[in-house]
Scaffold this motif. Structure first.
Motif, PDB file in Angstrom:
ATOM      1  N   UNK A   1       0.807  -1.210   0.000  1.00  0.00           N
ATOM      2  CA  UNK A   1       0.000   0.000   0.000  1.00  0.00           C
ATOM      3  C   UNK A   1       0.842   1.262   0.000  1.00  0.00           C
ATOM      4  N   UNK A   2       2.104   1.119  -0.373  1.00  0.00           N
ATOM      5  CA  UNK A   2       3.001   2.261  -0.370  1.00  0.00           C
ATOM      6  C   UNK A   2       3.481   2.656   1.009  1.00  0.00           C
ATOM      7  N   UNK A   3       3.253   1.783   2.007  1.00  0.00           N
ATOM      8  CA  UNK A   3       3.656   2.071   3.386  1.00  0.00           C
ATOM      9  C   UNK A   3       4.931   1.319   3.736  1.00  0.00           C
ATOM     10  N   UNK A   4       5.624   1.830   4.729  1.00  0.00           N
ATOM     11  CA  UNK A   4       6.876   1.228   5.177  1.00  0.00           C
ATOM     12  C   UNK A   4       6.635  -0.200   5.678  1.00  0.00           C
ATOM     13  N   UNK A   5       7.544  -1.117   5.339  1.00  0.00           N
ATOM     14  CA  UNK A   5       7.409  -2.521   5.721  1.00  0.00           C
ATOM     15  C   UNK A   5       8.638  -2.942   6.524  1.00  0.00           C
ATOM     16  N   UNK A   6       8.421  -3.551   7.683  1.00  0.00           N
ATOM     17  CA  UNK A   6       9.521  -4.132   8.447  1.00  0.00           C
ATOM     18  C   UNK A   6       9.711  -5.578   8.021  1.00  0.00           C
ATOM     19  N   UNK A   7      10.965  -6.060   8.106  1.00  0.00           N
ATOM     20  CA  UNK A   7      11.276  -7.445   7.737  1.00  0.00           C
ATOM     21  C   UNK A   7      12.068  -8.082   8.865  1.00  0.00           C
ATOM     22  N   UNK A   8      12.071  -9.419   8.965  1.00  0.00           N
ATOM     23  CA  UNK A   8      12.816 -10.092  10.035  1.00  0.00           C
ATOM     24  C   UNK A   8      14.313  -9.821   9.918  1.00  0.00           C
ATOM     25  N   UNK A   9      14.988  -9.839  11.054  1.00  0.00           N
ATOM     26  CA  UNK A   9      16.436  -9.669  11.062  1.00  0.00           C
ATOM     27  C   UNK A   9      17.109 -10.897  10.456  1.00  0.00           C
ATOM     28  N   UNK A  10      18.382 -10.744  10.121  1.00  0.00           N
ATOM     29  CA  UNK A  10      19.141 -11.849   9.573  1.00  0.00           C
ATOM     30  C   UNK A  10      19.195 -11.801   8.058  1.00  0.00           C
ATOM     31  N   UNK A  11      19.206 -12.978   7.430  1.00  0.00           N
ATOM     32  CA  UNK A  11      19.380 -13.058   5.988  1.00  0.00           C
ATOM     33  C   UNK A  11      18.196 -12.450   5.237  1.00  0.00           C
ATOM     34  N   UNK A  12      16.982 -12.545   5.799  1.00  0.00           N
ATOM     35  CA  UNK A  12      15.826 -11.923   5.146  1.00  0.00           C
ATOM     36  C   UNK A  12      16.039 -10.421   5.029  1.00  0.00           C
ATOM     37  N   UNK A  13      16.527  -9.818   6.099  1.00  0.00           N
ATOM     38  CA  UNK A  13      16.813  -8.391   6.070  1.00  0.00           C
ATOM     39  C   UNK A  13      17.921  -8.068   5.079  1.00  0.00           C
ATOM     40  N   UNK A  14      18.932  -8.940   5.016  1.00  0.00           N
ATOM     41  CA  UNK A  14      20.047  -8.715   4.098  1.00  0.00           C
ATOM     42  C   UNK A  14      19.585  -8.725   2.644  1.00  0.00           C
ATOM     43  N   UNK A  15      18.584  -9.548   2.354  1.00  0.00           N
ATOM     44  CA  UNK A  15      18.088  -9.684   0.987  1.00  0.00           C
ATOM     45  C   UNK A  15      17.117  -8.567   0.606  1.00  0.00           C
ATOM     46  N   UNK A  16      16.253  -8.151   1.544  1.00  0.00           N
ATOM     47  CA  UNK A  16      15.166  -7.236   1.189  1.00  0.00           C
ATOM     48  C   UNK A  16      15.306  -5.811   1.723  1.00  0.00           C
ATOM     49  N   UNK A  17      16.006  -5.636   2.864  1.00  0.00           N
ATOM     50  CA  UNK A  17      15.952  -4.361   3.570  1.00  0.00           C
ATOM     51  C   UNK A  17      16.432  -3.166   2.738  1.00  0.00           C
ATOM     52  N   UNK A  18      17.610  -3.287   2.116  1.00  0.00           N
ATOM     53  CA  UNK A  18      18.167  -2.137   1.407  1.00  0.00           C
ATOM     54  C   UNK A  18      17.253  -1.670   0.277  1.00  0.00           C
ATOM     55  N   UNK A  19      16.684  -2.619  -0.460  1.00  0.00           N
ATOM     56  CA  UNK A  19      15.829  -2.236  -1.581  1.00  0.00           C
ATOM     57  C   UNK A  19      14.538  -1.604  -1.089  1.00  0.00           C
ATOM     58  N   UNK A  20      13.953  -2.161  -0.029  1.00  0.00           N
ATOM     59  CA  UNK A  20      12.739  -1.574   0.527  1.00  0.00           C
ATOM     60  C   UNK A  20      13.008  -0.154   1.009  1.00  0.00           C
ATOM     61  N   UNK A  21      14.151   0.044   1.680  1.00  0.00           N
ATOM     62  CA  UNK A  21      14.500   1.380   2.162  1.00  0.00           C
ATOM     63  C   UNK A  21      14.625   2.372   1.010  1.00  0.00           C
ATOM     64  N   UNK A  22      15.088   1.891  -0.139  1.00  0.00           N
ATOM     65  CA  UNK A  22      15.276   2.789  -1.264  1.00  0.00           C
ATOM     66  C   UNK A  22      14.026   3.070  -2.063  1.00  0.00           C
ATOM     67  N   UNK A  23      13.018   2.173  -1.966  1.00  0.00           N
ATOM     68  CA  UNK A  23      11.836   2.306  -2.819  1.00  0.00           C
ATOM     69  C   UNK A  23      10.596   2.805  -2.092  1.00  0.00           C
ATOM     70  N   UNK A  24      10.514   2.562  -0.791  1.00  0.00           N
ATOM     71  CA  UNK A  24       9.340   2.994  -0.031  1.00  0.00           C
ATOM     72  C   UNK A  24       9.682   4.237   0.787  1.00  0.00           C
ATOM     73  N   UNK A  25       8.680   5.050   1.114  1.00  0.00           N
ATOM     74  CA  UNK A  25       8.946   6.318   1.814  1.00  0.00           C
ATOM     75  C   UNK A  25       9.505   6.074   3.217  1.00  0.00           C
TER      76      UNK A  25
END
Length: 321
Positions: A188-212
């Motif tokens: 919905x265009x809202x910020x999303x948190x992800x689990x720590x560890x490898x999941x964060x390593x895979x998704x966190x940086x891109x989410x931070x760059x694409x979502x507000x």
């Protein structure tokens, strides 16, 4: 189980094959290495495609870039190269490549029986090796054979994220890219948190760059076979490698992920493994980035980008990949 035959003369063109789900990396162009076969022997896939032939990218300053739109006719049939039968090469459609053929000139294989163009072999560097049967040139013929054994959810395969050279595996980069399109669509265009560890390593940086920026309003949780049942609004779940079905769950929204990547994320924590395994698992030399070309293609296949945040993301990637 079927074989595919020529629509003109009925010459058999394949060994016996059973259908599986289309892998996320089917349309991937990766590096300059020779990649293995896209599919296991004895299997085939159907690629819905987008209806456009392969096209070279624009040539800035007269330099021909070795990248292509990896697309094709709708519903083309992919098989492993070793499952091909009864064909010959079309010599005038084999030029312009590097270490093999990329199919940019159209079908490069003809039926040995009647000479009709029937398929495109792709095995150039940077491409997953595959033969794409032209859908209108072939037809399936049911044959006797053992029924396909569908693996149970508890038997899903797993693929480590890093190759022996310390590079992220291209399958991981493609799978993460496709999953991210689903994640953005349900955010919905809202910020999303992800689990720590490898999941964060895979998704966190891109989410931070694409979502507000701002506090997280949605929460992604690993959910699936072998994991405790937890309440979550967005579930990261496996997609079956053979049937393409997604793990059933009661989450408000789901994000499917290729089963071999999901299984590793769910059951391998490198922070623990490094301390206890001998030898320890391989660690990557670089930060993770999803495959941008696969991501953009998956985003475009989602249909009209009516949601404003998806349109902004799409347009920004077109301007600056």
């Amino acid at each position: 189980m079927v074989v595919y035959a020529c629509s003109q003369c009925d010459t058999v063109l394949t060994s016996r094959v059973s259908r599986v789900a289309l892998p996320d990396h089917a349309g991937q162009k990766y590096s300059h290495d020779l990649l293995p076969a896209l599919l296991e022997p004895g299997t085939y896939v159907v690629d819905p495609g987008d209806g456009h032939p392969w096209q070279p990218e624009p040539e800035p300053h007269g330099v021909r870039l070795q990248t292509y739109h990896i697309t094709g006719p709708p519903n083309r049939i992919g098989i492993a190269p070793g499952d091909l039968r009864g064909t010959v090469f079309i010599p005038d459609r084999l030029g312009g490549c590097c270490c093999g053929w990329d199919g940019q000139y159209g079908p490069n294989l003809a039926c040995a029986g009647c000479g009709s163009p029937v398929a495109t072999r792709v095995d150039d560097c940077g491409f997953w090796q595959v033969v794409w049967l032209t859908p209108e040139a072939v037809h399936p013929v049911a044959v006797a054979g053992p029924a396909q054994q569908v693996i149970d959810w508890t038997e899903l395969p797993t693929t480590p994220p890093v190759d022996p050279c310390g590079e992220w595996r291209p399958e991981w980069e493609a799978a993460a890219a496709v999953a991210l399109t689903h994640l953005l669509a349900v955010s919905g265009g809202k910020r999303v948190s992800v689990p720590e560890g490898l999941v964060s390593e895979v998704f966190r940086r891109t989410i931070d760059g694409l979502l507000p920026p701002g506090p997280s309003e949605r929460h992604l949780t690993l959910t699936g076979p072998g994991l405790p049942v937890t309440a979550t609004d967005i579930a990261l779940i496996p997609r079956h490698p053979q049937t393409g079905e997604i793990w059933p769950c009661d989450a408000e929204a789901v994000v499917p992920l290729a089963a071999n990547v999901w299984t590793y994320l769910a059951f391998h924590d490198r922070r623990v493994a490094v301390r206890h395994d001998d030898p320890p698992p391989l660690l990557p030399r670089t930060l993770f980035l999803p495959d941008g070309r696969v991501f953009l293609g998956a985003l475009q296949r989602m249909g009209p980008l009516r949601q404003p945040w998806l349109r902004r993301i799409h347009d920004s990637l077109i301007r600056q990949p």
